[in-house]
Design an enzyme around this catalytic site. Structure first.
Site, PDB file in Angstrom:
ATOM      1  N   HIS A 119      42.126  38.430  40.407  1.00  0.00           N
ATOM      2  CA  HIS A 119      41.780  37.061  40.775  1.00  0.00           C
ATOM      3  C   HIS A 119      42.207  36.019  39.741  1.00  0.00           C
ATOM      4  O   HIS A 119      42.236  34.820  40.035  1.00  0.00           O
ATOM      5  CB  HIS A 119      40.279  36.946  41.057  1.00  0.00           C
ATOM      6  CG  HIS A 119      39.956  36.017  42.177  1.00  0.00           C
ATOM      7  ND1 HIS A 119      38.757  36.018  42.849  1.00  0.00           N
ATOM      8  CD2 HIS A 119      40.701  35.022  42.762  1.00  0.00           C
ATOM      9  CE1 HIS A 119      38.766  35.068  43.779  1.00  0.00           C
ATOM     10  NE2 HIS A 119      39.936  34.450  43.746  1.00  0.00           N
ATOM     11  N   ASP A 151      33.867  35.551  47.567  1.00  0.00           N
ATOM     12  CA  ASP A 151      33.761  36.408  46.382  1.00  0.00           C
ATOM     13  C   ASP A 151      32.311  36.831  46.159  1.00  0.00           C
ATOM     14  O   ASP A 151      31.383  36.060  46.432  1.00  0.00           O
ATOM     15  CB  ASP A 151      34.240  35.594  45.159  1.00  0.00           C
ATOM     16  CG  ASP A 151      34.749  36.456  44.018  1.00  0.00           C
ATOM     17  OD1 ASP A 151      34.158  37.509  43.741  1.00  0.00           O
ATOM     18  OD2 ASP A 151      35.751  36.043  43.384  1.00  0.00           O
ATOM     19  N   HIS A 206      31.428  37.213  43.180  1.00  0.00           N
ATOM     20  CA  HIS A 206      31.231  36.585  41.870  1.00  0.00           C
ATOM     21  C   HIS A 206      31.642  35.116  41.935  1.00  0.00           C
ATOM     22  O   HIS A 206      32.347  34.699  42.857  1.00  0.00           O
ATOM     23  CB  HIS A 206      32.081  37.287  40.803  1.00  0.00           C
ATOM     24  CG  HIS A 206      31.933  38.773  40.800  1.00  0.00           C
ATOM     25  ND1 HIS A 206      32.753  39.597  41.539  1.00  0.00           N
ATOM     26  CD2 HIS A 206      31.052  39.581  40.166  1.00  0.00           C
ATOM     27  CE1 HIS A 206      32.389  40.859  41.350  1.00  0.00           C
ATOM     28  NE2 HIS A 206      31.351  40.886  40.525  1.00  0.00           N
ATOM     29  N   ASP A 224      33.294  33.599  39.290  1.00  0.00           N
ATOM     30  CA  ASP A 224      34.509  33.448  38.475  1.00  0.00           C
ATOM     31  C   ASP A 224      34.506  32.110  37.734  1.00  0.00           C
ATOM     32  O   ASP A 224      35.534  31.427  37.645  1.00  0.00           O
ATOM     33  CB  ASP A 224      35.766  33.616  39.344  1.00  0.00           C
ATOM     34  CG  ASP A 224      35.846  35.016  39.957  1.00  0.00           C
ATOM     35  OD1 ASP A 224      35.098  35.916  39.521  1.00  0.00           O
ATOM     36  OD2 ASP A 224      36.657  35.216  40.877  1.00  0.00           O
ATOM     37  N   HIS A 244      39.690  37.551  34.852  1.00  0.00           N
ATOM     38  CA  HIS A 244      39.520  37.281  36.292  1.00  0.00           C
ATOM     39  C   HIS A 244      38.139  36.657  36.572  1.00  0.00           C
ATOM     40  O   HIS A 244      37.905  36.190  37.684  1.00  0.00           O
ATOM     41  CB  HIS A 244      39.740  38.538  37.143  1.00  0.00           C
ATOM     42  CG  HIS A 244      38.678  39.590  37.046  1.00  0.00           C
ATOM     43  ND1 HIS A 244      38.619  40.674  37.891  1.00  0.00           N
ATOM     44  CD2 HIS A 244      37.631  39.755  36.179  1.00  0.00           C
ATOM     45  CE1 HIS A 244      37.578  41.435  37.579  1.00  0.00           C
ATOM     46  NE2 HIS A 244      36.972  40.904  36.542  1.00  0.00           N
ATOM     47  N   ASP A 278      38.637  37.391  47.653  1.00  0.00           N
ATOM     48  CA  ASP A 278      38.447  38.528  46.743  1.00  0.00           C
ATOM     49  C   ASP A 278      37.941  39.705  47.584  1.00  0.00           C
ATOM     50  O   ASP A 278      37.008  39.545  48.384  1.00  0.00           O
ATOM     51  CB  ASP A 278      37.414  38.110  45.679  1.00  0.00           C
ATOM     52  CG  ASP A 278      37.210  39.135  44.565  1.00  0.00           C
ATOM     53  OD1 ASP A 278      37.206  40.349  44.861  1.00  0.00           O
ATOM     54  OD2 ASP A 278      37.019  38.710  43.409  1.00  0.00           O
ATOM     55  N   ASP A 310      36.031  41.983  46.892  1.00  0.00           N
ATOM     56  CA  ASP A 310      34.605  42.293  46.711  1.00  0.00           C
ATOM     57  C   ASP A 310      33.678  41.331  47.458  1.00  0.00           C
ATOM     58  O   ASP A 310      32.450  41.482  47.421  1.00  0.00           O
ATOM     59  CB  ASP A 310      34.236  42.435  45.236  1.00  0.00           C
ATOM     60  CG  ASP A 310      34.340  41.148  44.443  1.00  0.00           C
ATOM     61  OD1 ASP A 310      34.104  40.061  44.997  1.00  0.00           O
ATOM     62  OD2 ASP A 310      34.653  41.234  43.232  1.00  0.00           O
ATOM     63  N   GLU A 351      42.360  41.218  44.074  1.00  0.00           N
ATOM     64  CA  GLU A 351      41.503  42.305  43.559  1.00  0.00           C
ATOM     65  C   GLU A 351      41.638  43.618  44.318  1.00  0.00           C
ATOM     66  O   GLU A 351      40.909  44.567  44.013  1.00  0.00           O
ATOM     67  CB  GLU A 351      40.023  41.883  43.486  1.00  0.00           C
ATOM     68  CG  GLU A 351      39.749  40.719  42.544  1.00  0.00           C
ATOM     69  CD  GLU A 351      39.852  41.075  41.053  1.00  0.00           C
ATOM     70  OE1 GLU A 351      39.837  42.282  40.711  1.00  0.00           O
ATOM     71  OE2 GLU A 351      39.957  40.137  40.234  1.00  0.00           O
TER      72      GLU A 351
HETATM   73  C1  DIR Z   1      31.588  38.850  35.442  1.00  0.00           C
HETATM   74  C2  DIR Z   1      32.138  39.630  36.607  1.00  0.00           C
HETATM   75  N1  DIR Z   1      31.065  37.568  35.857  1.00  0.00           N
HETATM   76  C3  DIR Z   1      32.679  38.652  34.384  1.00  0.00           C
HETATM   77  N2  DIR Z   1      33.169  38.923  37.246  1.00  0.00           N
HETATM   78  C4  DIR Z   1      34.014  39.449  38.149  1.00  0.00           C
HETATM   79  O1  DIR Z   1      33.243  39.646  33.951  1.00  0.00           O
HETATM   80  O2  DIR Z   1      32.947  37.524  34.026  1.00  0.00           O
HETATM   81  N3  DIR Z   1      34.822  38.745  38.822  1.00  0.00           N
HETATM   82  N4  DIR Z   1      34.017  40.749  38.368  1.00  0.00           N
HETATM   83  O3  DIR Z   1      35.600  39.154  39.819  1.00  0.00           O
HETATM   84 MN    MN Z   2      36.959  36.998  42.058  1.00  0.00          MN
HETATM   85 MN    MN Z   3      34.708  39.274  42.599  1.00  0.00          MN
END
Ligand code: DIR
Ligand code: MN
Ligand code: MN
Ligand code: MN
Length: 308
Positions: free
Chosen positions: A97, A124, A126, A128, A141, A228, A230, A273
């Site tokens: 991402h 998503d 998350h 991000d 990401h 994304d 996920d 992703e």
């Molecule tokens: C978490 C996970 N907030 C980080 N973020 C992810 O690593 O900054 N984003 N997996 O896709």
């Molecule tokens: Mn993402």
């Molecule tokens: Mn994500």
């Protein structure tokens, strides 16, 4: 529509290997053919390469692959800015991402030249929305949306200031269910639109999406969708390194795509992703291709049956 596919085999932002195979998995799953079957013309530009950037360091020692991030962001930004000047619909096939730092910043330059506001729908688990100072994992990401909204400290990404930051109110994060404490603070402070799974459980997924689409339409905006893997529940989409339980169902995800199609507002797309190394007989890649088909006009009554 005239659709252009760009492969972005970036994986450094995810902190693990495998996303580099994403673009070829979409090709193998028949993305181009499915879009052509819907009556669109498709041109696959092949895979982009990152620029070479001299090693970069940062006070936050957790950060991984900052120079790769900068090299990718600069290459993708230029590609996206060029595509935004053509009457084509670009699909950025990732790749992790972090690539959205390049795609959306480039598209924002095109939008500004056209005198239209750019809206972003971020699908998503998350947010991000970490900065280089706030990230604990060091996986970049987790940062592109904060960069794109103009938060400070990201000068290394483009090697110059971001020309056209997104208006945080013009961003909607949909389906989110994992937010770090500092991200939460930043999201609230900047006024980013967030519709989490709790809201989707209570109101259904159509309500927040409809509200956002109405806003895009009222402002005559361009709409970029950043999808994304996920966003989807891990039970239907295992091929991603950062699965979070409680994601969107098969029908919720298709409904989002069908509503986006009917709105006629979407002008560009990231697919990010997908980690084919973690997939189960290609089912996640196929599901992503089917979701794109729904976005480009496939309807429930025309959906082919599939077995895995
Ligand atoms: C978490 C996970 N907030 C980080 N973020 C992810 O690593 O900054 N984003 N997996 O896709
Ligand atoms: Mn993402
Ligand atoms: Mn994500
Ligand atoms: Mn073809």
């Amino acid at each position: 529509q005239d659709i252009v596919l760009v492969g972005i085999p970036m994986e450094e932002g995810s902190g693990r290997r495998g996303c580099c195979m994403g673009p070829d998995a979409y090709r193998t799953a028949g993305l181009e053919q499915e879009l052509e079957a819907l009556g669109h013309t498709v041109r696959d530009l092949g895979n982009l390469r990152k620029e070479q950037v001299a090693p970069l360091s940062h006070a936050n020692g957790a950060i991984k692959s900052l120079d790769a991030m900068a090299g990718w962001t600069r290459a993708i930004n230029k590609c996206a800015a060029n595509l935004a000047r053509d009457p084509v619909f670009p699909i950025f096939m990732g790749g992790d991402h972090a690539l959205a730092a390049g795609s959306v910043s480039g598209l924002a330059e095109g939008a500004a030249e056209a005198g239209r506001p750019l809206f972003v729908l971020w699908l998503d688990a998350h947010a991000d929305f970490n900065t280089l100072a706030s990230t604990q994992s060091g996986n970049l990401h987790g940062t592109p949306l904060a960069f794109l909204c103009g938060l400070g400290g990201f000068e290394t990404y483009l090697g110059r200031p971001l020309r056209h930051p997104l208006v945080p109110e013009n961003v909607e994060i949909l389906g989110v269910r994992s937010i770090d404490a500092p991200e939460r603070e930043l999201l609230l402070r900047h006024g980013v639109g967030v519709s989490d799974m709790r809201r989707i459980d209570e109101e259904g997924i159509a309500a927040p999406l409809r509200q956002f689409l109405d806003r895009v339409k009222r402002h005559n905006g361009l709409l970029h969708v950043s999808l994304d893997v996920d966003f989807l529940d891990p039970g239907i989409a295992p091929a991603v390194g950062t699965t979070v339980p409680g994601g969107t169902t098969f029908r919720e995800a298709h409904l989002v795509m069908e509503m986006l199609h009917d709105s006629g507002l979407v002008t560009s797309l990231d697919l990010v992703e997908l980690n084919p190394f973690l997939d189960d007989r290609g089912r996640t890649a196929r599901l992503m291709v089917d979701l794109v088909a729904s976005l480009f006009g496939r309807r429930v009554f025309d959906r082919p049956t599939r077995s895995f």
